[in-house]
Scaffold this motif. Sequence first.
Motif, PDB file in Angstrom:
ATOM      1  N   UNK A 166      36.494  35.934  39.241  1.00 35.05           N
ATOM      2  CA  UNK A 166      36.191  35.421  37.901  1.00 35.05           C
ATOM      3  C   UNK A 166      37.509  35.233  37.132  1.00 35.05           C
ATOM      4  N   UNK A 167      38.296  36.307  37.062  1.00 37.79           N
ATOM      5  CA  UNK A 167      39.667  36.271  36.561  1.00 37.79           C
ATOM      6  C   UNK A 167      40.525  36.921  37.650  1.00 37.79           C
ATOM      7  N   UNK A 168      41.836  36.676  37.659  1.00 40.46           N
ATOM      8  CA  UNK A 168      42.670  37.371  38.644  1.00 40.46           C
ATOM      9  C   UNK A 168      42.443  38.889  38.546  1.00 40.46           C
ATOM     10  N   UNK A 169      42.078  39.511  39.652  1.00 45.28           N
ATOM     11  CA  UNK A 169      41.861  40.955  39.672  1.00 45.28           C
ATOM     12  C   UNK A 169      40.516  41.399  39.114  1.00 45.28           C
ATOM     13  N   UNK A 170      39.693  40.454  38.695  1.00 47.04           N
ATOM     14  CA  UNK A 170      38.371  40.816  38.139  1.00 47.04           C
ATOM     15  C   UNK A 170      37.312  39.984  38.864  1.00 47.04           C
ATOM     16  N   UNK A 171      36.633  40.638  39.822  1.00 49.99           N
ATOM     17  CA  UNK A 171      35.697  39.932  40.693  1.00 49.99           C
ATOM     18  C   UNK A 171      34.272  40.424  40.502  1.00 49.99           C
TER      19      UNK A 171
END
Length: 379
Positions: free
Chosen positions: A51-56
Motif C-alpha cells: 500500500x505504502x513502502x513498508x506498509x502492506x
Amino acid sequence: MIKSVLSILSDLVRINSVNSSYEGGPGEGEVARYVKSFFEEHGIEVEEQIVFPGRNNVIAHLPGCDPNRRLVLEAHMDTVSVKGMTISPFEPTVADGKMYGRGSCDTKAGLAAMMHALAEIKASGVVPPCEVVLAAVVDEEFSFRGVVKLCNGLEADAGIVAEPTEMRVVVASKGTLRWRIVVRGKAAHSAKPHLGINAVSHMARIVLALEKDHADLAAHGHPLLGPATCNVGVIRGGVQVNFVPDECAIEIDRRMLPGETAAGVLAHYQSILDALHTLHADLDVSMESPMLVDEALETEQDASIVVAASRVLMDLGFDGSPAGVPFCSDASKLSRAGIPTIIFGPGSIDQAHAAVEWVPISEVEQAAEFYRRVILSFE
Ligand SMILES: [Zn+2]
C-alpha cells in the motif's frame, strides 16, 4: 495446535502498530509479519499487497467448494495513538473478564477472532461453501488507503468488516463530510471600521444561518441511524484587536445518511450562502473542496450475508436484528466496490480510542465462533 483466540489477541496487542501518520507510530509492519506467519504456520495461502513502502495489506485465501463465490473478511491492523492512555498500552492485561491494551477493542479483537476462525476451519479439513479471503489491512485509522487498495479489482459476493459493534450485525453507518467555508473582508483601522468589511461579523451571520438549518436536520431520521448531524468545530478570524478582520474561516463536520451524496450536501450549503449573499451584497464567501468525504453504508437487510449473519447470531443466543452505527469504517468502501458488506465485532466503540481500552473476553471468543459459523454457512 491453534493458539486460543485470547493468546492471539495478546500477541497482537503486545505489538505496537500505531498508525505511522501519528507521532511516533511505527505503522503496521510488525503486526503484518505476525499475521502472515500465523497463516503460513497453519498451511493457509497468504500474500502481501503493498500500500505504502513498508506498509502492506496481508491477504489470506482459503479455497471453497464454489471457486466462483467469495466471502471477504476484513480487519485493520493499525491503531490510533497512545496519547492520553492511563494504562500500559502494549502490555495486554486480563482482569474482570476483560482484556486491556491499545487496539484490544479496535480492532485487534476482531482480527484475532477472524484469524482463529480461519485456522480452525483449515485444521478441521472442512471446505467452506465459498472461497474465503481474510484481508488484514493498513491505515484505517488515518486515511483508509489500505482498504482502497484492497478494493482495487476485488470481486466478492459479501464482506464482513471487524469493528466493535457489541455483537450486533451492523448494516448501516453514517458518512462524513468535512470542509471549510472562508469569508474575505476588507482590512481597515479599527478607529474607522466603516472603511473596511468585517469578515468576522459576516461569518457570525453564516454560523447562525447554519445553526437554524441544522435544526431542520433533526426532523428527518433514518430508521437505524437517526438524523444527519452537523457541527461547526473550528472558527478562525482576525489578526489583532485594532484591525477590521479581512478573513474568517470555519471548519464543518457533517454526518451524512445513506442516500446523501457529498455533492448534494455541498450544493445545499451553497444555497444557504447564496441566500445570505442576496441580503448582504458585500459578503464575499467561498466553500473550499472537502478535506474528507466518506459516504454512508447501507446494505439491504435481505442480502444473503445479512440473513446468514443474523441466523448465526440468533443461534448463539444474541440479538440478530440489523443495527446501525454512527462511526465510519472500511465497510462503506467495500460496499461502494459493489460488495454487500456488514460490520460485526466484539467490544463497544465507547472503549475504542479510549484512555482505558478494553474488550470483553467472552465476546472475543464468541465472535470467533460467529465468524467460523458464518464462513461455513454462507453459500
Ligand atoms: Zn477500528
